[in-house]
Design a protein around this motif. Sequence first.
Motif, short mmCIF file in Angstrom:
data_model
loop_
_atom_site.label_atom_id
_atom_site.label_comp_id
_atom_site.label_asym_id
_atom_site.label_seq_id
_atom_site.Cartn_x
_atom_site.Cartn_y
_atom_site.Cartn_z
N CYS A 144 0.79 -1.23 0.00
CA CYS A 144 0.00 0.00 0.00
C CYS A 144 0.82 1.28 0.00
O CYS A 144 0.29 2.35 -0.29
N ASP A 182 0.67 1.68 -3.59
CA ASP A 182 -0.69 1.63 -4.13
C ASP A 182 -1.70 1.70 -3.00
O ASP A 182 -2.10 0.68 -2.45
N ASN A 224 -4.69 2.17 -3.12
CA ASN A 224 -5.98 1.59 -3.48
C ASN A 224 -6.25 0.24 -2.83
O ASN A 224 -7.40 -0.17 -2.72
N ALA A 264 -2.99 8.14 -4.01
CA ALA A 264 -2.49 7.08 -4.89
C ALA A 264 -1.34 6.31 -4.25
O ALA A 264 -1.40 5.10 -4.08
#
Length: 192
Positions: free
Chosen positions: A28, A31, A33, A44
């Motif tokens: 994470c 990323d 998400n 992001a």
Amino acid sequence: MFSLRQLIGRQKPLADCRSGRLVAVIHCILDQNVRDHGAASFPAANWAFLDLCREHRVGMLQMPCPEVQCLGMSRARPAGQSLRDALASLAGRAACQRLAGETAALMAAHVAHGHRLLAVIGGNMQSPGCAVHAEASGLGESSGVFMLELVDELLRRDLAVPFMPLRDADPQLLAEDMRRIAALFSEGIGGN
């Protein structure tokens, strides 16, 4: 007319610019998400951490997200069961052990090729899979399930790698962790 072999032989070899230095980072960080709903700290990726790696010429090995790998993006589990309990269950722990084995094998391959694995960068204190709670003797039992499995796997492979948190849920802790990581990156920059 030149043959392909002759053309290849005439080319100058490309310079290899790699630093040979890397960190293993939780998924994470690169990323956001994949984080559980409501847990993302950035839109992001953690750009400040990526910039720090770029500045110090440190590569990043992205580790898998144990929550997503074990439970899916929706983190499906029985009603009332916490994410930590799901990861600590027999099936969850077996999945974390498998992921830790695969991740440690990749880390060992880097080290075998002469690369310096500077650290494993874990996550926030409340992360059920990736929290890093350091103690004098190593990782504390309140660390994430995946991190505990990974440290065991690295020990089995005789890979001594420091585990460091990147607690980006709290700006003050994030700044403290970034300073520690920057200091680590600055040590021994000249060698591989």
